[in-house]
Every structure is written in C-alpha cells, then in structure tokens.
Design a protein around this motif. Structure first.
Motif, short mmCIF file in Angstrom:
data_model
loop_
_atom_site.label_atom_id
_atom_site.label_comp_id
_atom_site.label_asym_id
_atom_site.label_seq_id
_atom_site.Cartn_x
_atom_site.Cartn_y
_atom_site.Cartn_z
N PHE A 5 4.94 1.42 -12.59
CA PHE A 5 4.22 0.32 -11.70
C PHE A 5 2.67 0.14 -12.11
CE2 PHE A 5 7.28 2.32 -9.02
CZ PHE A 5 8.10 1.22 -8.06
N TYR A 6 2.43 -1.21 -11.79
CA TYR A 6 1.11 -1.22 -11.82
C TYR A 6 0.24 -1.38 -10.52
CZ TYR A 6 1.99 -2.91 -16.48
OH TYR A 6 2.13 -3.02 -18.26
N CYS A 7 -0.63 -0.30 -10.38
CA CYS A 7 -1.35 -0.01 -9.24
C CYS A 7 -2.75 -0.50 -9.27
CB CYS A 7 -0.91 1.15 -8.63
SG CYS A 7 0.88 1.56 -8.46
N PHE A 8 -3.36 -0.86 -8.22
CA PHE A 8 -4.95 -1.10 -7.99
C PHE A 8 -5.18 0.12 -7.34
CE2 PHE A 8 -8.31 -2.57 -5.74
CZ PHE A 8 -9.27 -2.75 -6.63
N LYS A 49 0.78 -1.34 -0.10
CA LYS A 49 -0.05 -0.03 0.06
C LYS A 49 0.93 1.15 0.05
CE LYS A 49 -3.92 -2.09 2.21
NZ LYS A 49 -5.24 -1.96 2.89
N VAL A 50 0.50 2.14 -0.84
CA VAL A 50 1.20 3.59 -0.85
C VAL A 50 0.27 4.41 -1.19
CG1 VAL A 50 3.36 2.20 -1.87
CG2 VAL A 50 1.56 3.29 -3.43
N LYS A 51 0.84 5.66 -1.31
CA LYS A 51 0.01 6.95 -1.59
C LYS A 51 0.64 7.74 -2.77
CE LYS A 51 -2.59 7.78 2.42
NZ LYS A 51 -3.15 8.68 3.45
N THR A 52 -0.18 8.32 -3.66
CA THR A 52 0.59 9.28 -4.73
C THR A 52 0.89 10.51 -3.98
OG1 THR A 52 -1.74 10.20 -5.31
CG2 THR A 52 -0.96 8.56 -6.46
N THR A 53 1.68 11.39 -4.70
CA THR A 53 2.00 12.89 -4.10
C THR A 53 0.71 13.47 -3.88
OG1 THR A 53 2.21 13.60 -6.42
CG2 THR A 53 4.19 12.81 -5.20
N LYS A 54 -0.25 13.19 -4.35
CA LYS A 54 -1.58 13.98 -4.14
C LYS A 54 -2.45 13.06 -2.81
CE LYS A 54 -1.09 17.01 -7.62
NZ LYS A 54 -1.06 18.32 -7.44
N GLY A 55 -1.77 12.39 -2.65
CA GLY A 55 -2.66 11.36 -1.41
C GLY A 55 -3.48 10.44 -1.49
N THR A 56 -3.54 9.90 -3.02
CA THR A 56 -4.52 9.06 -3.36
C THR A 56 -3.77 7.38 -2.87
OG1 THR A 56 -5.16 10.27 -5.41
CG2 THR A 56 -5.77 7.83 -5.44
N PRO A 57 -4.83 6.79 -2.08
CA PRO A 57 -4.29 5.39 -1.90
C PRO A 57 -4.27 4.58 -2.80
CG PRO A 57 -6.44 5.95 -0.96
CD PRO A 57 -5.94 7.02 -1.55
N MET A 58 -3.54 3.50 -3.05
CA MET A 58 -3.44 2.49 -3.88
C MET A 58 -2.53 1.47 -3.56
SD MET A 58 -1.39 4.47 -7.16
CE MET A 58 -2.48 5.61 -7.30
N GLU A 59 -2.62 0.21 -4.24
CA GLU A 59 -1.89 -0.77 -3.90
C GLU A 59 -0.89 -1.30 -5.05
OE1 GLU A 59 -4.30 -4.31 -2.50
OE2 GLU A 59 -5.45 -2.91 -1.36
N VAL A 60 0.16 -1.26 -4.86
CA VAL A 60 1.37 -1.76 -5.94
C VAL A 60 1.29 -3.04 -6.22
CG1 VAL A 60 3.74 -1.65 -6.76
CG2 VAL A 60 2.77 0.19 -5.38
N GLU A 61 0.96 -3.56 -7.39
CA GLU A 61 0.69 -5.06 -7.67
C GLU A 61 2.08 -5.47 -8.29
OE1 GLU A 61 -2.75 -5.12 -10.14
OE2 GLU A 61 -3.91 -5.13 -8.65
N MET A 69 -10.02 -0.16 -10.25
CA MET A 69 -9.09 -0.42 -11.70
C MET A 69 -7.61 -0.64 -11.24
SD MET A 69 -10.72 2.58 -13.89
CE MET A 69 -9.87 2.26 -15.44
N THR A 70 -6.89 -1.14 -12.28
CA THR A 70 -5.46 -1.31 -12.09
C THR A 70 -4.95 -0.29 -13.16
OG1 THR A 70 -5.18 -3.51 -11.36
CG2 THR A 70 -3.43 -2.65 -12.33
N PRO A 85 6.81 6.25 -11.39
CA PRO A 85 7.33 6.11 -10.09
C PRO A 85 7.51 7.90 -9.36
CG PRO A 85 8.93 4.92 -11.56
CD PRO A 85 7.70 5.55 -12.26
N SER A 86 7.50 8.57 -10.18
CA SER A 86 7.52 10.03 -9.74
C SER A 86 6.12 10.41 -9.10
CB SER A 86 8.09 11.04 -10.75
OG SER A 86 7.02 11.15 -11.86
N ALA A 87 5.07 9.78 -9.43
CA ALA A 87 4.06 10.13 -8.87
C ALA A 87 3.67 9.49 -7.39
CB ALA A 87 2.88 9.59 -9.67
N LEU A 88 4.39 8.45 -7.21
CA LEU A 88 4.34 8.07 -5.74
C LEU A 88 4.87 8.69 -4.65
CD1 LEU A 88 4.93 4.21 -6.79
CD2 LEU A 88 2.60 5.44 -6.50
N ASP A 89 4.26 8.73 -3.38
CA ASP A 89 4.84 9.41 -2.37
C ASP A 89 5.96 8.80 -1.78
OD1 ASP A 89 5.37 11.68 -0.50
OD2 ASP A 89 3.65 11.19 0.67
N LEU A 90 7.09 8.36 -2.36
CA LEU A 90 8.13 7.53 -1.82
C LEU A 90 9.36 8.57 -2.24
CD1 LEU A 90 7.06 4.07 -2.91
CD2 LEU A 90 6.83 5.11 -0.92
N ASN A 91 10.60 8.25 -1.10
CA ASN A 91 11.93 9.03 -1.82
C ASN A 91 12.36 7.87 -2.33
OD1 ASN A 91 13.04 7.02 0.16
ND2 ASN A 91 12.70 8.26 1.77
#
Length: 66
Positions: free
Chosen positions: A26-29, A5-17, A35-36, A41-47
C-alpha cells in the motif's frame, strides 16, 4: 474516492492512497512525516477481511482513474 484512514499495528495513523498489486504494498501518506511510504499489508491494524476489502477498493479506484 477519498483516502482511507487506518492505523498501523503500532498505532501510527496514516491514510491509504493506493495499492500496488505488482509489489503487494500500500502507498500510505503519513501526516506527521509529511511523506508517502510503501507499507506492507501486515503492518496495518486490519483483519484479513478488512484488508481484502481495502485492496479491492484501492484496485477499483485505480482502474477508474486509468
């Protein structure tokens, strides 16, 4: 391996498949869309370190499944 489970930089929750190294996406649900989607990668809120770890985990998971 369970989806991560991760979030985008805008805070949208999703699951990386999975991770597609050919297109470097990444394919994310996305639960609220049911939807998947392919997510850059730059859209995910990860360093950078967290992204590298996630790519490695998803690549290893893909190799185990093949």
């Amino acid at each position: 391996m369970k989806n991560r489970k991760v979030k985008t930089t805008k805070g949208t929750p999703m699951e990386v498949e999975s991770y597609d190294s050919n297109i470097k996406m990444f394919y994310c649900f996305v639960p609220h869309l049911d939807m998947t989607l392919t997510i850059h990668p730059s859209a995910l809120d990860l360093n950078e370190k967290e992204l590298d770890i996630l790519k490695m985990e998803m690549t290893q998971n893909e190799q185990k499944n093949n």
